[in-house]
Design a protein around this motif. Structure first.
Motif, short mmCIF file in Angstrom:
data_model
loop_
_atom_site.label_atom_id
_atom_site.label_comp_id
_atom_site.label_asym_id
_atom_site.label_seq_id
_atom_site.Cartn_x
_atom_site.Cartn_y
_atom_site.Cartn_z
N ILE A 1 0.82 -1.31 0.09
CA ILE A 1 -0.03 -0.01 0.07
C ILE A 1 0.93 1.35 0.13
N ALA A 2 1.72 1.24 0.77
CA ALA A 2 3.01 2.34 0.77
C ALA A 2 3.50 2.62 -0.49
N LYS A 3 4.08 1.33 -1.08
CA LYS A 3 4.41 1.64 -2.52
C LYS A 3 3.45 2.37 -3.49
N GLN A 4 2.28 1.79 -3.36
CA GLN A 4 1.21 2.15 -4.40
C GLN A 4 1.03 3.50 -4.10
N GLN A 5 0.84 3.88 -2.76
CA GLN A 5 0.50 5.33 -2.72
C GLN A 5 1.62 6.34 -3.03
N ALA A 6 2.87 5.95 -2.98
CA ALA A 6 3.98 6.85 -3.61
C ALA A 6 3.94 6.68 -5.11
N ASN A 7 3.54 5.67 -5.40
CA ASN A 7 3.28 5.51 -7.23
C ASN A 7 2.27 6.49 -7.59
N LEU A 8 1.22 6.61 -6.85
CA LEU A 8 -0.05 7.39 -7.00
C LEU A 8 0.50 8.74 -6.80
N LYS A 9 1.26 9.11 -6.11
CA LYS A 9 1.57 10.54 -5.42
C LYS A 9 2.44 11.05 -6.90
N SER A 10 3.46 9.97 -7.40
CA SER A 10 4.02 10.45 -8.55
C SER A 10 3.29 10.69 -9.74
N THR B 1 2.69 13.87 -12.11
CA THR B 1 3.03 14.03 -13.59
C THR B 1 1.86 14.29 -14.31
N LYS B 2 0.69 14.08 -13.74
CA LYS B 2 -0.78 14.32 -14.52
C LYS B 2 -0.75 15.89 -14.46
N LYS B 3 -0.43 16.42 -12.87
CA LYS B 3 -0.71 17.94 -13.09
C LYS B 3 0.19 18.56 -13.97
N GLN B 4 1.56 18.08 -14.13
CA GLN B 4 2.55 18.72 -15.16
C GLN B 4 2.20 18.60 -16.30
#
Length: 131
Positions: free
Chosen positions: A72-81, A85-88
């Motif tokens: 879950i922690a890995k996926q949350q970090a992945n989601l954050k990145s 990227t989506k924002k950029q």
């Protein structure tokens, strides 16, 4: 009167009868005590097996929980990145929808000009453009 074994004979009176009864009771209570101890040990052993089984299940569940929490922690970090990227990319899309930005971008990258314009190239910029 008495049973004889060789030269020794047993007296048959009330005291010896009471004593024989007490000895018999003691033997019976010892047998019951041994049976109760054995039965108690069997019950304790059964409970120990059940506790051990549940303990193993708890340890496994805790290991699975730890693994899932790390995923879950890995996926949350992945989601954050991915959100970053989506924002950029959404900012770039907004910029590309702006006509003046697109015109500026085309002029800088591809050296497009309007009719009648002259483009001057400076030496320090030309070196960066060769890459």
């Amino acid at each position: 009167m008495a049973k004889s074994k060789g030269k020794i004979s047993k007296l048959e009176n009330e005291f010896t009868k009471k004593r024989d009864i007490e000895i018999l009771k003691n033997k019976m209570s010892l047998k019951l005590s041994h049976k109760r101890k054995r039965r108690a040990l069997e019950i304790i052993g059964g409970f120990a097996c059940v506790v051990l089984l549940f303990g193993v299940q708890i340890v496994r569940a805790k290991g699975n929980l730890t693994q899932i929490n790390s995923q879950i922690a890995k996926q949350q970090a992945n989601l954050k990145s991915e959100k970053a990227t989506k924002k950029q990319l959404s900012v770039k899309v907004k910029q590309l929808n702006n006509h003046s930005y697109v015109e500026k971008l085309i002029r800088e990258r591809y050296y497009y000009t309007k009719p009648g314009e002259t483009v001057y190239s400076f030496p320090d910029k030309a070196i960066d453009d060769l890459d």
